[in-house]
Every structure is written in C-alpha cells, then in structure tokens.
Design a protein around this motif. Structure first.
Motif, PDB file in Angstrom:
ATOM      1  N   VAL A 188     -84.905  21.291 -49.016  1.00  0.00           N
ATOM      2  CA  VAL A 188     -85.850  21.673 -47.967  1.00  0.00           C
ATOM      3  C   VAL A 188     -85.156  22.240 -46.733  1.00  0.00           C
ATOM      4  O   VAL A 188     -85.548  23.288 -46.205  1.00  0.00           O
ATOM      5  CB  VAL A 188     -86.689  20.448 -47.546  1.00  0.00           C
ATOM      6  CG1 VAL A 188     -87.838  20.877 -46.667  1.00  0.00           C
ATOM      7  CG2 VAL A 188     -87.226  19.727 -48.756  1.00  0.00           C
ATOM      8  N   SER A 189     -84.091  21.560 -46.247  1.00  0.00           N
ATOM      9  CA  SER A 189     -83.482  21.999 -44.996  1.00  0.00           C
ATOM     10  C   SER A 189     -82.734  23.316 -45.178  1.00  0.00           C
ATOM     11  O   SER A 189     -82.467  24.031 -44.215  1.00  0.00           O
ATOM     12  CB  SER A 189     -82.554  20.920 -44.426  1.00  0.00           C
ATOM     13  OG  SER A 189     -81.381  20.811 -45.182  1.00  0.00           O
ATOM     14  N   ILE A 190     -82.377  23.664 -46.422  1.00  0.00           N
ATOM     15  CA  ILE A 190     -81.661  24.911 -46.700  1.00  0.00           C
ATOM     16  C   ILE A 190     -82.652  26.049 -46.945  1.00  0.00           C
ATOM     17  O   ILE A 190     -82.404  27.201 -46.595  1.00  0.00           O
ATOM     18  CB  ILE A 190     -80.714  24.737 -47.919  1.00  0.00           C
ATOM     19  CG1 ILE A 190     -79.824  23.503 -47.752  1.00  0.00           C
ATOM     20  CG2 ILE A 190     -79.870  25.971 -48.155  1.00  0.00           C
ATOM     21  CD1 ILE A 190     -78.909  23.538 -46.566  1.00  0.00           C
ATOM     22  N   GLN A 191     -83.808  25.702 -47.545  1.00  0.00           N
ATOM     23  CA  GLN A 191     -84.863  26.702 -47.793  1.00  0.00           C
ATOM     24  C   GLN A 191     -85.202  27.495 -46.545  1.00  0.00           C
ATOM     25  O   GLN A 191     -85.276  28.723 -46.574  1.00  0.00           O
ATOM     26  CB  GLN A 191     -86.148  25.992 -48.244  1.00  0.00           C
ATOM     27  CG  GLN A 191     -86.272  25.822 -49.716  1.00  0.00           C
ATOM     28  CD  GLN A 191     -87.680  25.413 -50.129  1.00  0.00           C
ATOM     29  OE1 GLN A 191     -88.624  25.504 -49.354  1.00  0.00           O
ATOM     30  NE2 GLN A 191     -87.820  24.990 -51.362  1.00  0.00           N
ATOM     31  N   SER A 192     -85.411  26.775 -45.427  1.00  0.00           N
ATOM     32  CA  SER A 192     -85.847  27.463 -44.215  1.00  0.00           C
ATOM     33  C   SER A 192     -84.737  28.378 -43.698  1.00  0.00           C
ATOM     34  O   SER A 192     -85.021  29.439 -43.148  1.00  0.00           O
ATOM     35  CB  SER A 192     -86.272  26.453 -43.152  1.00  0.00           C
ATOM     36  OG  SER A 192     -85.268  25.509 -42.925  1.00  0.00           O
ATOM     37  N   GLN A 193     -83.464  27.984 -43.888  1.00  0.00           N
ATOM     38  CA  GLN A 193     -82.360  28.859 -43.465  1.00  0.00           C
ATOM     39  C   GLN A 193     -82.399  30.188 -44.228  1.00  0.00           C
ATOM     40  O   GLN A 193     -82.222  31.261 -43.644  1.00  0.00           O
ATOM     41  CB  GLN A 193     -81.005  28.180 -43.715  1.00  0.00           C
ATOM     42  CG  GLN A 193     -80.757  26.931 -42.877  1.00  0.00           C
ATOM     43  CD  GLN A 193     -79.442  26.239 -43.230  1.00  0.00           C
ATOM     44  OE1 GLN A 193     -78.697  26.696 -44.102  1.00  0.00           O
ATOM     45  NE2 GLN A 193     -79.152  25.133 -42.573  1.00  0.00           N
ATOM     46  N   LEU A 195     -85.016  31.535 -45.872  1.00  0.00           N
ATOM     47  CA  LEU A 195     -86.222  32.300 -45.524  1.00  0.00           C
ATOM     48  C   LEU A 195     -86.020  33.040 -44.205  1.00  0.00           C
ATOM     49  O   LEU A 195     -86.395  34.216 -44.077  1.00  0.00           O
ATOM     50  CB  LEU A 195     -87.444  31.374 -45.439  1.00  0.00           C
ATOM     51  CG  LEU A 195     -87.940  30.794 -46.770  1.00  0.00           C
ATOM     52  CD1 LEU A 195     -89.050  29.785 -46.520  1.00  0.00           C
ATOM     53  CD2 LEU A 195     -88.428  31.893 -47.710  1.00  0.00           C
ATOM     54  N   ASN A 196     -85.402  32.375 -43.217  1.00  0.00           N
ATOM     55  CA  ASN A 196     -85.127  33.034 -41.933  1.00  0.00           C
ATOM     56  C   ASN A 196     -84.201  34.227 -42.114  1.00  0.00           C
ATOM     57  O   ASN A 196     -84.396  35.281 -41.502  1.00  0.00           O
ATOM     58  CB  ASN A 196     -84.495  32.045 -40.948  1.00  0.00           C
ATOM     59  CG  ASN A 196     -85.519  31.084 -40.370  1.00  0.00           C
ATOM     60  OD1 ASN A 196     -86.722  31.276 -40.543  1.00  0.00           O
ATOM     61  ND2 ASN A 196     -85.052  30.056 -39.696  1.00  0.00           N
TER      62      ASN A 196
ATOM     63  N   GLU B  49     -82.911  14.727 -49.563  1.00  0.00           N
ATOM     64  CA  GLU B  49     -82.433  15.904 -50.269  1.00  0.00           C
ATOM     65  C   GLU B  49     -81.467  15.490 -51.372  1.00  0.00           C
ATOM     66  O   GLU B  49     -81.095  14.333 -51.486  1.00  0.00           O
ATOM     67  CB  GLU B  49     -81.753  16.846 -49.266  1.00  0.00           C
ATOM     68  CG  GLU B  49     -82.718  17.271 -48.185  1.00  0.00           C
ATOM     69  CD  GLU B  49     -82.062  18.192 -47.178  1.00  0.00           C
ATOM     70  OE1 GLU B  49     -82.239  19.392 -47.320  1.00  0.00           O
ATOM     71  OE2 GLU B  49     -81.387  17.712 -46.264  1.00  0.00           O
ATOM     72  N   LEU B 262     -86.633  17.949 -40.728  1.00  0.00           N
ATOM     73  CA  LEU B 262     -87.208  18.185 -42.053  1.00  0.00           C
ATOM     74  C   LEU B 262     -88.670  18.599 -41.941  1.00  0.00           C
ATOM     75  O   LEU B 262     -89.109  19.575 -42.548  1.00  0.00           O
ATOM     76  CB  LEU B 262     -87.167  16.900 -42.885  1.00  0.00           C
ATOM     77  CG  LEU B 262     -86.003  16.637 -43.814  1.00  0.00           C
ATOM     78  CD1 LEU B 262     -86.327  15.443 -44.693  1.00  0.00           C
ATOM     79  CD2 LEU B 262     -85.664  17.836 -44.670  1.00  0.00           C
ATOM     80  N   SER B 265     -89.187  22.089 -40.556  1.00  0.00           N
ATOM     81  CA  SER B 265     -88.584  23.236 -41.249  1.00  0.00           C
ATOM     82  C   SER B 265     -89.390  23.690 -42.459  1.00  0.00           C
ATOM     83  O   SER B 265     -89.110  24.739 -43.022  1.00  0.00           O
ATOM     84  CB  SER B 265     -87.152  22.906 -41.685  1.00  0.00           C
ATOM     85  OG  SER B 265     -87.173  21.966 -42.736  1.00  0.00           O
ATOM     86  N   LYS B 276     -89.824  32.814 -37.424  1.00  0.00           N
ATOM     87  CA  LYS B 276     -88.632  32.071 -37.792  1.00  0.00           C
ATOM     88  C   LYS B 276     -88.981  30.588 -37.877  1.00  0.00           C
ATOM     89  O   LYS B 276     -89.645  30.039 -36.993  1.00  0.00           O
ATOM     90  CB  LYS B 276     -87.532  32.273 -36.750  1.00  0.00           C
ATOM     91  CG  LYS B 276     -86.965  33.680 -36.735  1.00  0.00           C
ATOM     92  CD  LYS B 276     -86.072  33.965 -37.922  1.00  0.00           C
ATOM     93  CE  LYS B 276     -84.613  33.684 -37.684  1.00  0.00           C
ATOM     94  NZ  LYS B 276     -83.969  34.288 -36.555  1.00  0.00           N
ATOM     95  N   LEU B 277     -88.525  29.934 -38.940  1.00  0.00           N
ATOM     96  CA  LEU B 277     -88.756  28.500 -39.093  1.00  0.00           C
ATOM     97  C   LEU B 277     -87.653  27.747 -38.365  1.00  0.00           C
ATOM     98  O   LEU B 277     -86.501  28.182 -38.370  1.00  0.00           O
ATOM     99  CB  LEU B 277     -88.710  28.122 -40.569  1.00  0.00           C
ATOM    100  CG  LEU B 277     -89.821  28.655 -41.467  1.00  0.00           C
ATOM    101  CD1 LEU B 277     -89.401  28.573 -42.916  1.00  0.00           C
ATOM    102  CD2 LEU B 277     -91.092  27.871 -41.245  1.00  0.00           C
ATOM    103  N   THR B 279     -84.709  25.264 -38.121  1.00  0.00           N
ATOM    104  CA  THR B 279     -83.834  24.828 -39.220  1.00  0.00           C
ATOM    105  C   THR B 279     -82.965  23.673 -38.774  1.00  0.00           C
ATOM    106  O   THR B 279     -82.784  23.441 -37.576  1.00  0.00           O
ATOM    107  CB  THR B 279     -82.898  25.956 -39.682  1.00  0.00           C
ATOM    108  OG1 THR B 279     -82.112  26.363 -38.558  1.00  0.00           O
ATOM    109  CG2 THR B 279     -83.660  27.142 -40.226  1.00  0.00           C
TER     110      THR B 279
END
Lengths: 327, 341
Positions: A188-193, A195-196, B49, B262, B265, B276-277, B279
């Motif tokens: 999850v925390s990498i997905q948003s990176q 997508l950005n 995660e 979490l 994001s 922009k989300l 992060t």
C-alpha cells in the motif's frame, strides 16, 4: 476535429483451444471479442475488469505483442494491425508497456543501466557517452540514485523494480504507455509512490496511458475515462467521475459496491453482491454475456446481444452503455 | 466496549511473542514482542505490509511454523486456559482443526489435489470425532450446503481442480468450520479472488461467524477488508505492533504516524482524481538491518533523537486504543489544532 491518438475498431483476439488426437482447434477462447474504443493524446483510459475478462490480452494486442484475430488498430492515423516486425519498429518507440511484476519482466542478468540503455542500442540512438548520461537522467527522473545503474534488478525492492520498468518504458519518449496492473503487486505505501510518479511523468511528457487494473479505486484515481470490461466485451464507458457517481450498467454497480471501503462508517451501506462465477470465455453466454449474473435479467437479455450505445451523461461528457435497459 | 473487554476473559491472549528464523545471516526476529487479546465472538484484524510479521504471528499461535528454521523464542499464547507456546506438539494436533480452524490465501495449494474435496473435509471430522463414515459424509454435505455450494451431494465427490477459485475458498471455509471451532484464523482469505467473489466470501464468513459465534483473526494487507469485517485491529510494522484498538477508533482517529500515513496514502473512490497522493517516504527496513529505537524512525516525519535511542512502548488514553509512539500526544494535538484553525 483532430484524430485520436489510438483508435480500436471491433478488435477480436481469439485463442484456439486444441483437442483430439490431431490437436485441431476444437473451440476458441474469445478473450477479446469485438472492442471499439478511442484514446486521445494526453488522456488516461482506465480499463477495469476481473481476472479472465481479457483486459491484459487487449493491452498486449495494442502493443502488438499478440496478433489480433480481427479488427483494426489505428495509431496516429496509420493502420498498424498487420504491420510486419520490421515495419513495426518505429511504432515500438511510440508505444511502450509497463508490466505487473517487474521481477519477472526485467532480465536478471543485465545491470539496471544496460536494461535501460538497451532501448537506445536497439534503435541506434546516440553515442555511448550520451546513452550513459541519458540513462542516469532517466534514473533520476524515476527517483532512483545514479549508483543503481551498475547494480542488478534482484538488489532492488518491488517498488524500485517497478521504477526501473518505468524508466525503460519512458526511455524512448513514447506517446502511449500500456500499464498492465502496474501497482497491484506492490504494498500500500509503495502503491501511492508509483501512482504519483506516473502522474508526474504524464504531466511532464504529455503521455497517454491505457491503465489496466482490477482495482476500481486505483483506476478511478488516475484515469480521465474508464471502460468496464466483462468476458471480452465492453459493458460501459464514461468519464471517471461519471462512472463512479452514476454507474448505469448493473455490472459496474456491482463492481463499485463490492470494493471494501477503508471507512468503518460506510460498513452498513446497502450492498449488491453478485451471485455465481464468471462464465468461461470459451463458451460465453448467449445474448448479453452478463445475463447469467445480472439481477435484472429479462428474456431479451438471453436472446439478443446489446450494442454499446451512446448516452448523454449528466455533465455532457460522452458515455456508452451495453445494456438493453435504462435501469 | 472497554468495560466489556475487561470483564470477560479473553479467548486468546498472546503475550510478548518472539518468533525467529535461522538464516545464513544469523537469527532474524520476524515477530518481536507482540501482545494482544481476542474476546469471544469478536473479529480481530491484523494488518500490515509484506514482511511485517502478520502471518508469522498467526502461524505461531498454532505452531505451524516452518521447522526447523523458525521457532517461538519467547512469550505465552493462552488459548482456552492453556499455554500453546509450551504445549507438546501432540496437544496442538488435537487443537488444530478442532478448536482452531485455518483458512489460507490460496485454496489450490492448501487443498490436496489428488483427493476429493468431501474426503478432505471428512478427514478433519474423523480425526477429531468418533463418527461413522456415513454420518461424516452427511455432516460434510450439510456443511457444503451451508457455505453456499450448489448441489453439494455432487460437489462432495469432485476434485479441487474442478471447482472455481471462489468455490475452493468455500470448501476451505467448510473445512475450517466442520468441527465448530471457537477460533478461526483466516490468512488473506480473499486476496487471490476477484472483487465480486471477494464480496461473496466476506459475506459468507460474517454470516457463518454470526451463526456459530466463532472468533476470527483476519490477516490482510487490505485496509478496506479490515474496515468492512473486523471489530478490532492490530496494525503491525516490522515485526511489532504499531497501533491497536477498535476499528472505529483506529480508522477515525489513528494515533501512530504509520497508521496515519497508510490511511491517507490509499486512493479512495470519493477522493479527487489525478491529485498527488500523500506517501510514506522510503520503504520498510529489512529485518536484517533494523534501525535502532523505533523501527519507523527512518520514514517518520516526526522522528527525533528519542525515537532513535529508545523503542516506544504501547501507550494511550485508555488501555484499549494504543500506539507505540513516543510523540503520539504531541502529534494528536498538532493534527487537531490543524483541523480547527
């Protein structure tokens, strides 16, 4: 009016299913069965569907990794459906692909630097020194340190490997990138990176994306328009906001309702749970392919296939629906 | 809710669990000091995660760890009045499948491909109950019907490959529930399934839980699944508990910067498009190379010297909603002044 960047007309990709002792084609898996859609310059088209609906096959057919059985693909006004390998080469510069699992799609024996500059070698672009400089620029553009160039893909995490895959895809400054589930293997925390990063690159390079995914929330976030696919066919097409705010097809409604929302306050919202499984694309249902699971099914749906007809969306944007009824 | 949890004795109480793997690079603690309780009839979500230790925590409860590389080093696992961490393996054989059912992510690998599904469900029943073949078959068919398998008397003699992914997961659920266990551990039960099938399976799990009053530990990486199905939640990060509490408290008022990161994001259906989300910078540290002090300190926007020098203990206003963060009070005050001004 300018012509669209990409125009797909009645595209079909059928795979033979071999049987009998002579291994003749006993049946056909109709993975993609008559899709027509257009994509404008700078636009992101999201393609959503469940596994086996043919969305990845569609993506591969567009970059011509698979040969279409029928139909026409026009890129910037040129018919590319039947081009030979050699004639395809200029198109390869303009149309690139990002895959789901960068661990599998990157050659583990090449350094990251050579993985990226491979594209320059193949297309004979620039001198070795220029290629090296350009590779380092690309690494920086996707958020990786220059030192990454001399390391191997296995030394990187999933998110970093996806960045390498993206650097490869943008190396030739393409116009269209087909992204096939680019974030679904990531945390999850990498997905948003990631997508950005895709949003940034689109703004910088005026890229068009065909964004293929099963997660409607991710697709809605990144797309301008969304197409909903079921068993090789399009059910509904419309602007991303419209599709979510006012879904017209019963399948779209079910898909949106089925997404678990990370908000406990929304837990008791009315749910519409589809019964049964997705039928096999080898022997799809008659009439409307969704009729076996549709809560509003009528006799007409079993007999007659609905065409993808034009609707007027409430905000005036173009909208299409493949359903006999206005539910 | 706090009072209730203090009054009744928990069904499961895990205390200071440490589970380690032996690797070439030395001993790695995949779970390092995890404690939690589960009340009867409730659903506890464990979210985090990849590599955060959520699956290893669950496998430790029933000691299904890969031997000999992994073992429980420290801690107690109190379940129905006995400590499973020190129980002999024979005792665990009795408990697995009988008192504690398991549902795994990929039913195709969890089911035996060369045996009919009915036989695999009956096996559990025959192992734990003194029951005739005919009765076991009847009970199996009736359970298959309860988990929503059409024509169960036919399906009972089919092989796993003849069933769809959703149907196979229903068989797994039937197998987990056949002995009427008091606890079911579901490890990513819907991750391999499509959204419309996932919705069916989650509904079935909740239905069965309500009927049988079973407690459930739901392990998932999907915050949406937690919000939809769980009462309480444990947020894990790098082998430790970052935050715990009721789902409402943790989702509406997250205390730990990791939980806050979490939750903000993830793209949501009702958030503005193409923006922009927020992060969480960087990535989860490797278990072989943990930062000293708080394990989140290299990604945390609030980290200072204290976070590097000492590991924060779980703390909070009450004994129920707690976070392992030195600065939760300061962060909480900051966030709330930010929203009012």
């Amino acid at each position: 009016m300018t012509s669209p960047l990409l125009k797909i007309e009645n595209l079909k990709v059928h795979f033979p299913v071999k049987g009998g002792i002579l291994l003749r084609a006993a049946a056909h898996n109709k993975a993609v069965d008559g899709i027509s859609i257009e994509l404008e310059q700078g636009e992101t088209l999201g393609l959503v569907g469940e596994s086996g609906c043919g969305k990845s096959t569609f993506g591969k057919a567009i970059v011509r990794l698979l040969k279409p059985t029928e139909g026409k693909i026009t890129f910037e006004g040129t018919d590319v459906t039947d081009l030979s390998r050699k004639a395809m080469k200029p198109l390869r510069r303009d149309v690139q692909m990002i895959f789901q699992d960068p661990g599998e799609s990157l050659n583990s024996r090449l350094t990251v630097g050579s993985l990226i500059s491979e594209a320059f070698d193949i297309h004979g672009i620039g001198e070795p020194a220029w290629r090296r400089t350009r590779t380092l620029e690309l690494l920086e553009q996707v958020g990786l340190p220059a030192a990454a160039a001399d390391r191997f893909p296995f030394e990187f995490s999933g998110g970093q490997r996806q960045r390498i895959g993206i650097a490869r895809a943008i190396a030739l400054e393409p116009k269209l990138i087909v992204c096939d589930e680019p974030v679904s293997a990531l945390d999850v925390s990498i997905q948003s990176q990631i997508l950005n990063l895709l949003l940034d690159l689109q703004a910088d390079m005026q890229l068009s994306y065909l964004f293929i995914a099963h997660d409607l929330a991710v697709v809605k976030h990144i797309s301008d328009r969304i197409a909903i696919m079921y068993l090789g066919q399009l059910m509904e097409v419309g602007s991303a906001d419209e599709i979510y705010a006012d879904p017209r097809h019963p399948y779209t409604r079910a898909l949106i309702a089925a997404i678990p929302e990370p908000d406990p306050a929304r837990r008791n919202r009315p749910k519409m749970i589809l019964q049964g499984d997705v039928p096999s694309p080898i022997n799809p249902p008659s009439g409307c392919v969704f009729h076996t699971r549709c809560p509003h099914v009528q006799d007409k749906c079993k007999a007659e296939k609905p065409v993808l007809r034009d609707l007027i969306a409430s905000d005036g944007s173009p909208r299409q629906l493949a359903c006999h009824f206005d539910l | 809710m706090v009072d209730q949890s203090e009054k009744t004795a928990p069904l499961l109480h895990v205390k200071d669990l440490v589970t380690a793997f032996d690797t070439e690079g030395g001993q790695i603690k995949a779970v390092d000091g995890v404690s939690f309780s589960l009340q009867p009839g409730r659903t506890l979500g464990i979210v985090g995660e990849s590599g955060c230790g959520k699956t290893v925590t669950a496998l430790s409860i029933i000691n299904l760890l890969p031997k000999p590389t992994a073992d429980i080093l420290e801690g107690e696992i109190w379940f129905e009045g006995e400590d499973l961490a020190s129980a002999p393996i024979e005792r665990l054989h009795d408990i697995r499948g009988e008192r504690i059912g398991m549902i795994f992510q990929e039913p195709m690998t969890a089911l035996n491909p060369v045996h009919r599904v009915g036989r695999q469900i009956m096996e559990t029943l025959k192992l734990h109950r003194d029951i005739s073949d005919a009765d076991a078959l009847r009970a199996t068919i009736s359970m298959l019907e309860k988990v929503g398998i059409p024509s169960p008397e036919v399906r009972v003699s089919e092989y796993p490959h003849q069933l769809s992914g959703g149907m196979r997961q229903r068989v797994m659920i039937a197998m987990a529930l056949i002995c009427d266990p008091s606890l079911v551990i579901a490890d990513e039960p819907t991750t391999a399934l499509d959204v419309t099938i996932q919705a069916q399976i989650l509904e079935l799990l909740q239905d069965m839980q309500n009927k049988l009053n079973t407690s459930v530990i739901m392990i998932t990486h999907d915050l949406g699944v937690i919000a939809e199905t769980c009462d309480d939640v444990l947020v894990m990060y790098a082998g430790r508990v970052a935050e715990q509490g009721s789902v409402d408290d943790v989702f509406n008022n997250p205390m730990h910067p990791y939980t806050q990161g979490l939750l903000s994001s993830i793209p949501r259906l009702n958030s503005p498009r193409k923006t922009k989300l927020p992060t969480i910078e960087g990535m989860v540290p490797s278990l072989t190379d943990m930062p000293t002090g708080c394990r989140f300190n290299n990604r945390c926007p609030y980290a200072d010297e204290l976070c590097v020098s000492s590991y924060p203990q779980l703390d909070g206003e009450d004994g129920f909603h707690q976070a392992a963060c030195h600065h939760w009070r300061k962060i909480d005050a900051q966030l709330h002044s930010g929203t009012t001004s």
